[in-house]
Design a protein around this motif. Structure first.
Motif, PDB file in Angstrom:
ATOM      1  N   VAL A  97       0.834  -1.208   0.000  1.00  0.00           N
ATOM      2  CA  VAL A  97       0.000   0.000   0.000  1.00  0.00           C
ATOM      3  C   VAL A  97       0.867   1.256   0.000  1.00  0.00           C
ATOM      4  CG1 VAL A  97      -1.737   1.300   1.294  1.00  0.00           C
ATOM      5  CG2 VAL A  97      -1.904  -1.189   1.126  1.00  0.00           C
ATOM      6  N   LEU A  98       1.908   1.272   0.831  1.00  0.00           N
ATOM      7  CA  LEU A  98       2.797   2.437   0.884  1.00  0.00           C
ATOM      8  C   LEU A  98       3.517   2.652  -0.440  1.00  0.00           C
ATOM      9  CD1 LEU A  98       4.450   2.043   4.419  1.00  0.00           C
ATOM     10  CD2 LEU A  98       2.806   3.792   3.711  1.00  0.00           C
ATOM     11  N   GLY A  99       3.896   1.568  -1.086  1.00  0.00           N
ATOM     12  CA  GLY A  99       4.645   1.689  -2.330  1.00  0.00           C
ATOM     13  C   GLY A  99       3.798   2.100  -3.515  1.00  0.00           C
ATOM     14  N   ARG A 100       2.554   1.632  -3.570  1.00  0.00           N
ATOM     15  CA  ARG A 100       1.721   1.871  -4.739  1.00  0.00           C
ATOM     16  C   ARG A 100       0.903   3.163  -4.654  1.00  0.00           C
ATOM     17  NH1 ARG A 100      -0.449  -2.214  -7.580  1.00  0.00           N
ATOM     18  NH2 ARG A 100      -1.375  -0.499  -8.784  1.00  0.00           N
ATOM     19  N   ASP A 186       7.024  14.282  -3.766  1.00  0.00           N
ATOM     20  CA  ASP A 186       8.015  13.732  -2.833  1.00  0.00           C
ATOM     21  C   ASP A 186       7.432  12.650  -1.930  1.00  0.00           C
ATOM     22  OD1 ASP A 186       9.766  15.500  -3.903  1.00  0.00           O
ATOM     23  OD2 ASP A 186       9.850  16.842  -2.185  1.00  0.00           O
ATOM     24  N   ILE A 187       6.105  12.572  -1.877  1.00  0.00           N
ATOM     25  CA  ILE A 187       5.462  11.572  -1.023  1.00  0.00           C
ATOM     26  C   ILE A 187       5.929  10.171  -1.381  1.00  0.00           C
ATOM     27  CG2 ILE A 187       3.250  10.484  -0.467  1.00  0.00           C
ATOM     28  CD1 ILE A 187       3.593  13.081   0.955  1.00  0.00           C
ATOM     29  N   SER A 188       6.142   9.900  -2.667  1.00  0.00           N
ATOM     30  CA  SER A 188       6.573   8.563  -3.090  1.00  0.00           C
ATOM     31  C   SER A 188       7.946   8.219  -2.527  1.00  0.00           C
ATOM     32  CB  SER A 188       6.594   8.468  -4.620  1.00  0.00           C
ATOM     33  OG  SER A 188       7.482   9.421  -5.176  1.00  0.00           O
ATOM     34  N   HIS A 189       8.837   9.218  -2.423  1.00  0.00           N
ATOM     35  CA  HIS A 189      10.169   8.974  -1.860  1.00  0.00           C
ATOM     36  C   HIS A 189      10.075   8.730  -0.349  1.00  0.00           C
ATOM     37  CE1 HIS A 189      12.005  10.084  -5.661  1.00  0.00           C
ATOM     38  NE2 HIS A 189      11.301  11.195  -5.659  1.00  0.00           N
ATOM     39  N   VAL A 190       9.216   9.493   0.311  1.00  0.00           N
ATOM     40  CA  VAL A 190       9.039   9.327   1.756  1.00  0.00           C
ATOM     41  C   VAL A 190       8.458   7.957   2.069  1.00  0.00           C
ATOM     42  CG1 VAL A 190       7.813  10.178   3.795  1.00  0.00           C
ATOM     43  CG2 VAL A 190       8.774  11.803   2.144  1.00  0.00           C
ATOM     44  N   SER A 191       7.460   7.545   1.298  1.00  0.00           N
ATOM     45  CA  SER A 191       6.833   6.247   1.558  1.00  0.00           C
ATOM     46  C   SER A 191       7.812   5.103   1.305  1.00  0.00           C
ATOM     47  CB  SER A 191       5.579   6.081   0.698  1.00  0.00           C
ATOM     48  OG  SER A 191       5.902   6.079  -0.681  1.00  0.00           O
TER      49      SER A 191
END
Length: 275
Positions: A97-100, A186-191
């Protein structure tokens, strides 16, 4: 509540998900089929992958690093592989879930631009896909338990009850990250970093009771700790789950789902403009 905004009451959320259950089923099938499209073994990879993970982690942490859980004398060294794998399956649920989620609206930009499409369904697909692969991994785990001579307890039947409180949390995180990911790339990098951090601060490679009282209390704030420990209890040790603990977890989980849905519904109006 403004007439221009969709309802976000808890009852409406449940009805909304139920109303689109057939669309969810269709999209879930497409997600699973698409993941293994053109591969030689197809959906068999969902069995092969967890089996390989179980083998590799067992070798690394029982042979190379000689990890100790104080369970080898009673249950045998191979039990460590089962303990480790049970924790990894729960972490994989959250990791999917965090990655997608952060890039989900970009991934389905064609749906975003359709005025009548229920976008709130999209973040639920990775959650259900992760749940599908989780139960495949559990089947692999049970098969290995039989091969190793580990007893199968009737408490295994409690597993759906243990995992159920995690699902609203995953849905809420999916809605929240998929909405924020449209406006903040940037949310994708944080997750991605969070996936790794959760792996090492969750009781996956070590038991939570190995820590002092102070650190154990901090670890209980980790959303995976309770579910991992309760999963191991019902699957491996033949212990019933803590109903009180799961009930409290469910309250928090449903609150996160409510917040995530509300944020998503209020943010979706600008998706098409950004994309």
């Amino acid at each position: 509540m403004s007439a221009n905004l969709p309802s976000t009451t808890p009852l409406f959320i449940v009805r909304d998900v139920y109303r689109h259950r057939y669309l969810l089923k269709t999209m879930l099938w497409r997600e699973i089929h698409g993941r293994y499209r053109s591969s030689l073994l197809g959906v068999l990879w969902s069995f092969i992958t967890p089996l390989l993970m179980l083998t590799v982690y067992t070798f690394v942490f029982t042979v190379v690093f000689q990890a100790r859980w104080n369970i080898e004398a009673e249950h045998g060294r191979a039990t460590f592989a089962l303990v480790l794998f049970a924790g990894l399956t729960i972490h994989s649920l959250m990791a999917e879930v965090l990655g997608r989620s952060p890039g989900l609206m970009y991934e389905h930009g064609n749906y975003v631009k359709r005025v009548v499409f229920p976008l709130q369904v999209l973040p639920l697909v990775p959650c259900l896909s992760a749940l599908f692969h989780f139960f495949i991994s559990v089947i692999v785990l049970l098969m290995v338990m039989l091969l190793l001579g580990h007893p199968l307890h009737l408490t295994i039947l409690w597993l759906p009850v243990v995992v159920a409180p995690l699902l609203p949390l995953l849905a809420g995180i999916g809605w929240l990250l998929s909405a924020l990911g449209v406006y903040v790339r940037d949310i994708s990098h944080v997750s991605g970093l969070l996936i790794t951090v959760l792996l090492f601060v969750s009781p996956v490679f070590f038991p939570a009771d190995a820590l002092g009282d102070t650190f154990r209390q901090l670890m209980l704030a980790n959303p995976l700790t309770i579910i991992i420990e309760q999963t191991r209890a019902v699957l491996l040790w033949g212990e019933p789950p803590s109903v009180l603990m799961l009930a409290g977890y469910s309250v928090v989980s449903c609150a996160v789902a409510w917040i995530g849905y509300a944020v998503f519904q209020r943010a979706r109006g600008g998706f098409a403009d950004v994309l």
